[in-house]
Design an enzyme around this catalytic site. Structure first.
Site, mmCIF file in Angstrom:
data_model
loop_
_atom_site.group_PDB
_atom_site.id
_atom_site.type_symbol
_atom_site.label_atom_id
_atom_site.label_comp_id
_atom_site.label_asym_id
_atom_site.label_seq_id
_atom_site.Cartn_x
_atom_site.Cartn_y
_atom_site.Cartn_z
ATOM 1 N N ARG A 41 0.824 -1.209 0.000
ATOM 2 C CA ARG A 41 0.000 0.000 0.000
ATOM 3 C C ARG A 41 0.864 1.267 0.000
ATOM 4 N NH1 ARG A 41 -5.472 1.818 0.697
ATOM 5 N NH2 ARG A 41 -6.291 -0.295 0.727
ATOM 6 N N GLU A 70 -9.585 6.231 7.180
ATOM 7 C CA GLU A 70 -8.149 6.476 7.076
ATOM 8 C C GLU A 70 -7.743 7.733 6.296
ATOM 9 O OE1 GLU A 70 -7.941 2.401 5.577
ATOM 10 O OE2 GLU A 70 -6.066 2.238 6.691
HETATM 11 N N1 MTE Z 1 -11.807 5.868 14.682
HETATM 12 C C1 MTE Z 1 -11.825 5.588 16.004
HETATM 13 N N2 MTE Z 1 -12.510 6.388 16.824
HETATM 14 N N3 MTE Z 1 -11.146 4.515 16.505
HETATM 15 C C2 MTE Z 1 -10.410 3.684 15.693
HETATM 16 O O1 MTE Z 1 -9.809 2.721 16.160
HETATM 17 N N4 MTE Z 1 -9.654 3.193 13.395
HETATM 18 C C3 MTE Z 1 -9.381 3.760 12.063
HETATM 19 C C4 MTE Z 1 -10.621 4.474 11.523
HETATM 20 N N5 MTE Z 1 -11.162 5.365 12.504
HETATM 21 C C5 MTE Z 1 -10.367 3.968 14.288
HETATM 22 C C6 MTE Z 1 -11.126 5.076 13.825
HETATM 23 C C7 MTE Z 1 -8.965 2.768 11.086
HETATM 24 S S1 MTE Z 1 -7.345 2.287 11.055
HETATM 25 C C8 MTE Z 1 -9.834 2.239 10.161
HETATM 26 S S2 MTE Z 1 -9.306 1.174 8.972
HETATM 27 C C9 MTE Z 1 -11.261 2.587 10.176
HETATM 28 O O2 MTE Z 1 -11.589 3.482 11.221
HETATM 29 C C10 MTE Z 1 -12.069 1.308 10.324
HETATM 30 O O3 MTE Z 1 -13.407 1.540 10.425
HETATM 31 P P1 MTE Z 1 -14.367 1.806 9.167
HETATM 32 O O4 MTE Z 1 -13.927 0.916 8.062
HETATM 33 O O5 MTE Z 1 -15.700 1.475 9.685
HETATM 34 O O6 MTE Z 1 -14.201 3.253 8.836
HETATM 35 N N1 HPA Z 2 -5.847 -2.379 4.453
HETATM 36 C C1 HPA Z 2 -6.034 -2.678 5.750
HETATM 37 N N2 HPA Z 2 -5.941 -3.887 6.225
HETATM 38 C C2 HPA Z 2 -5.645 -4.874 5.385
HETATM 39 C C3 HPA Z 2 -5.438 -4.636 4.024
HETATM 40 C C4 HPA Z 2 -5.540 -3.315 3.528
HETATM 41 O O1 HPA Z 2 -5.371 -3.029 2.327
HETATM 42 N N3 HPA Z 2 -5.153 -5.816 3.447
HETATM 43 C C5 HPA Z 2 -5.192 -6.719 4.441
HETATM 44 N N4 HPA Z 2 -5.495 -6.162 5.602
HETATM 45 MO MO1 MOS Z 3 -7.140 0.294 9.539
HETATM 46 S S1 MOS Z 3 -5.091 0.395 9.533
HETATM 47 O O1 MOS Z 3 -7.101 -0.510 7.963
HETATM 48 O O2 MOS Z 3 -7.342 -0.962 10.660
#
Ligand code: MTE
Ligand code: HPA
Ligand code: MOS
Length: 776
Positions: free
Chosen positions: A322, A725
């Site tokens: 990534r 993210e």
């Molecule tokens: N927001 C909060 N409050 N706590 C978290 O742990 N994790 C982040 C983001 N926002 C996180 C957060 C990460 S790394 C990801 S991948 C996404 O939330 C995952 O949730 P979603 O796919 O429902 O957005």
């Molecule tokens: N993003 C986050 N988590 C993951 C991914 C990715 O692209 N692939 C496998 N785990």
């Molecule tokens: Mo988020 S780093 O894809 O849990």
């Protein structure tokens, strides 16, 4: 009238709806695993960690441990009846405990199980281990110098003729940038509670983003089938990627103990041990060679991305992939070659962290933009604009996917205007001329982030929706709640689909027993995937209810219409509750399992070509800073953000995500520094030495806006876009603004080339270096 049958009035999708647990979070009534009533006889496990960075274990003596008060026993690899591997990559390179050799300081070597957590923890210090020390290295450069052993196969992305592009370019930017790692610092640490059941059964409560993976790993370690393991997750107190795979160890240890002694077992490391023994964001060193011309246009990019992977693969493959997928950020490279090096190091195995390598790749891109700008004496924003992807041409990524939804020009133009960037930049240049000690900087940086798991099969989700006889709804899906607001968003989708009040929908804890074979809640795709799966379940029930309503009221199905509160069946309005009750009496199934898989995506890693991302999310930020050139200390004075979430499912939640992500990103790029000493020991394993941002570090002026006009071109749930993210990378404007402030001491003629994080020390060193170079 029952309050749950209150008149229905509000649309729930695309509205500011508060987090379902908000009041419970702030009153302390939201239940986390450590708050749960413990089953009678619960034991407590604690990990014993290695005190060497690389060594053979010659002998271990547990006699003092076993004699300690309250100790029930110890767990070692010998207690693993099944497969000795907790690697999420299934590479068989991550035993539960160090297997004969320890590979990093802080690696778990055993677990002590006792009546209380305190007894278990104290007893871990009584183990006597004889080590034979081995040579070690902890960082990217020493790993490369030692031969560059990789923990997982590297990736190469290539497009165009890089050699010719570089050779033909009038100018070159060459260099290296070091980008630090980051500890997740979730408020709730890692934790698992295992409760043994009949036969082989075991039930786990785990703070995990990936219940199905915990199920698999526990089943594999115990040598039992997946159907004997049930994993439940109500919520996490933050995950941020740190609970995509790092919960495996804790769940396995708790489960091993629970089955061995037939008593429930809980394990919760303290903060120091959590920070020492669990993986973090990968540090990178990016070596680059970039060809460009007098107008600032890039001709070719050749870059190598060395990453501190730690001792095992974990997610280092997809993370470094990534990074490469984001080596372009929002810029078009006519020719490009990017190569990854996921390097073995004697450090904890690094893992997912918000952005998943993408941020590191993008910081690299911003570095050469900055080099070009200072070499040409231009505002970096002009160089950025000169290199943005086009909309119809110049729109092919290094992985050969065409960017079809580019809105970066509009985002940047609007933000540039709303933040008054040009006038402020002029004023700052003036200020710097007249201010001897304090210097200011301002920067606007763009974000383009690819949405979808690059592991294509991960892009699927399931949901289970029950409607009860009183019309109340039970909602389960495969996604997990870590504070990001996924549960409320999916509940909004369901309430909207049935046309009922939000409080009709009961949000259930995630369980492998309800929805099987789920993916990690990660890659920001939680609501895209689970929202659609839940919608699919609702659709099935709605179809049955329409058939039923038509029959009941003797009208055509086409005369039945879903309206707020129920179905209009010809002239007759039937409430959702009445519909559910009569459907039951007429033997209509009121439950459905939904499913979704992301269309369009494909990816061939061997050739480096494909369409790995369903769409892109965009954003931009402007940061203004003031530095003190005598001490290096600085303040972030104002931040303006314009961010794209498509048509937001819940603007309040999304704004919170954007703000939180920015501040977390700012911590990564400014104050959070991981330090390993000469003995290979991580010295920053507590908030006393590792500085995360505080509430007081939030910029005093923080203007955050969603691009309200944006609509996802793809038919995602409600035409929304992922939010988790992408806004993390908005924080790049902070170090870039610091860079400008530093550059001011040498009349903006020398590129500051600051490494990340840009701590006050690095600012001071940068100022001193530039002053010296400017003097000649
Ligand atoms: N927001 C909060 N409050 N706590 C978290 O742990 N994790 C982040 C983001 N926002 C996180 C957060 C990460 S790394 C990801 S991948 C996404 O939330 C995952 O949730 P979603 O796919 O429902 O957005
Ligand atoms: N993003 C986050 N988590 C993951 C991914 C990715 O692209 N692939 C496998 N785990
Ligand atoms: Mo988020 S780093 O894809 O849990």
């Amino acid at each position: 009238m029952n309050k749950h049958q209150a008149p229905i009035n509000l649309a729930v999708l695309h509205t500011n709806t508060r987090h379902d647990s908000g009041p419970k979070h702030v009153t302390g009534t939201a239940e986390y695993i450590d708050d749960m009533a413990e089953p009678v006889g619960t034991m407590h496990a604690y990990l014993g960690l290695s005190t060497k960075p690389h060594a053979e274990i010659v002998g271990m003596d547990f006699s003092a441990v076993l004699a300690a008060p309250g100790v029930i026993g110890v767990l070692t690899n010998e207690d693993v009846p099944g497969v000795l591997d907790i690697s999420s990559a299934h590479m068989h390179d991550e035993p539960v405990f160090a297997d004969g050799v320890v590979h990093f300081w802080g690696q778990p070597v055993l677990a002590v199980v006792a009546e209380t957590r305190d007894q278990a923890k104290r007893a871990t210090h009584l183990v006597k281990i004889e080590y034979k020390e081995l040579p070690f290295f902890t960082d990217v450069r020493s790993a490369q110098a030692a031969g560059g052993k990789l923990v997982t196969p590297p990736l190469k992305l290539e497009r165009g003729d890089v050699k010719a592009g570089l050779a033909g370019a009038p100018r070159r930017a060459k260099g290296a940038i070091t980008i630090g790692g980051q500890d997740h610092f979730y408020l709730e640490g890692q934790i698992a509670l295992a409760v043994p059941g009949e036969d082989e059964d075991v039930t786990l409560y785990s703070s995990t983003q990936h219940p199905s993976e915990i199920q698999l790993i526990v089943a594999q370690a115990l040598g039992i089938r997946h159907n004997a393991v049930t994993v439940n997750v109500r919520r996490m107190g933050g995950g941020f990627g740190g609970k995509e795979t790092q919960g495996n160890l804790f769940a396995v240890v708790a489960a091993l103990a629970a089955k061995k002694w037939n008593r429930a077992c809980k394990i919760r490391p303290d903060r120091d041990d959590d920070m020492s023994a669990t993986g973090k964001r990968h540090d990178f060193v990016v070596d680059y060679d970039v060809g460009y011309d007098e107008t600032g246009k890039i001709h070719a990019v050749d870059a190598v991305y060395g990453a501190r992977a730690g001792y095992s693969s974990d997610l280092s493959g997809p993370v470094t992939d990534r990074a490469l997928f984001h080596c372009d950020n929002a810029y078009w490279y006519p020719a490009v070659r990017a190569r990854s090096e996921p390097l073995y190091t004697n450090t904890v195995s690094n893992t997912a962290f918000r952005g998943f390598g993408g941020p590191q790749g993008m910081v690299g891109a911003e570095r050469w933009i900055e080099d070009i700008a200072y070499a040409l004496g231009k505002d970096p924003l002009d160089i950025r604009k000169a290199n943005f992807y086009g909309t119809d041409t110049d729109n092919v990524t290094p992985y050969h996917q065409v960017v079809e939804d580019n809105i970066i020009h509009r985002i940047v133009d609007e933000l540039e205007a709303s933040s008054d960037y040009q006038a402020r930049r002029k004023a700052i240049v003036e200020f710097n001329k007249n201010s001897a000690i304090l210097k200011k900087g301002i920067s606007l940086t763009p974000v383009k982030f690819g949405i979808s798991f690059t592991a294509t099969w991960y892009n699927q989700a399931g949901a289970l929706v029950h409607v009860y006889k009183d019309g109340s709804i039970h909602l389960s899906h495969g996604g997990t709640e870590m504070g990001q607001g996924l549960y409320i968003k999916v509940a909004q989708v369901v309430a909207d689909a049935f046309g009922v009040n939000l409080d009709t929908v009961k949000i259930m804890a995630t369980s492998t027993g309800k929805v099987p074979n789920t993916s990690a809640t990660a890659a920001s795709s939680g609501s895209d995937l689970n929202g659609m799966a839940a919608y699919d379940a609702c659709r099935q029930i709605k179809e049955r209810l329409v058939v039923h309503a038509a029959k009941l009221h003797q009208v055509e199905e086409s005369a039945c219409e879903w309206v707020q509160g129920g179905i209009q069946a010809g002239p007759k309005f039937v409430t959702f509750g009445e519909l559910a009750a009569s459907a039951y009496m007429n033997r209509v199934q009121l439950s459905a399992a939904g499913f979704y898989k992301t269309p369009k995506i494909h990816w061939d890693r061997a050739t480096g070509r494909g369409h790995p991302f369903y769409y892109f999310s965009y954003g931009a930020s402007v940061s203004e800073v003031t530095i003190d050139t005598l001490t290096g200390e600085y303040t972030v004075d104002r931040v303006d953000i314009l961010h794209d979430v498509g048509k937001s499912l819940n603007p309040a939640i999304d704004l919170g995500q954007v703000e939180g992500a920015f501040v977390q990103g700012m911590g990564w790029l400014t104050t959070e520094e991981l330090v390993w000493d000469a003995k290979g020991q991580l010295r920053t394993h507590a908030p006393s030495t590792y500085k995360i941002p505080l509430a007081s570090d939030v910029p005093p002026v923080f203007n955050v806006k969603l691009a309200e006009w944006s609509v996802n071109k793809e038919p995602t749930i409600g035409r929304s876009k992922a939010v988790g993210e992408p806004p993390f990378m908005l924080a790049m404007s902070v170090p870039e603004a610091l860079s400008m402030a530093v550059a001011s001491v040498a009349d903006y003629a020398i590129a500051p080339q600051l490494d990340m994080p840009v701590t006050p020390e690095r600012v001071l060193i940068g100022v001193e270096r530039l002053k010296k170079e400017a003097r000649g």
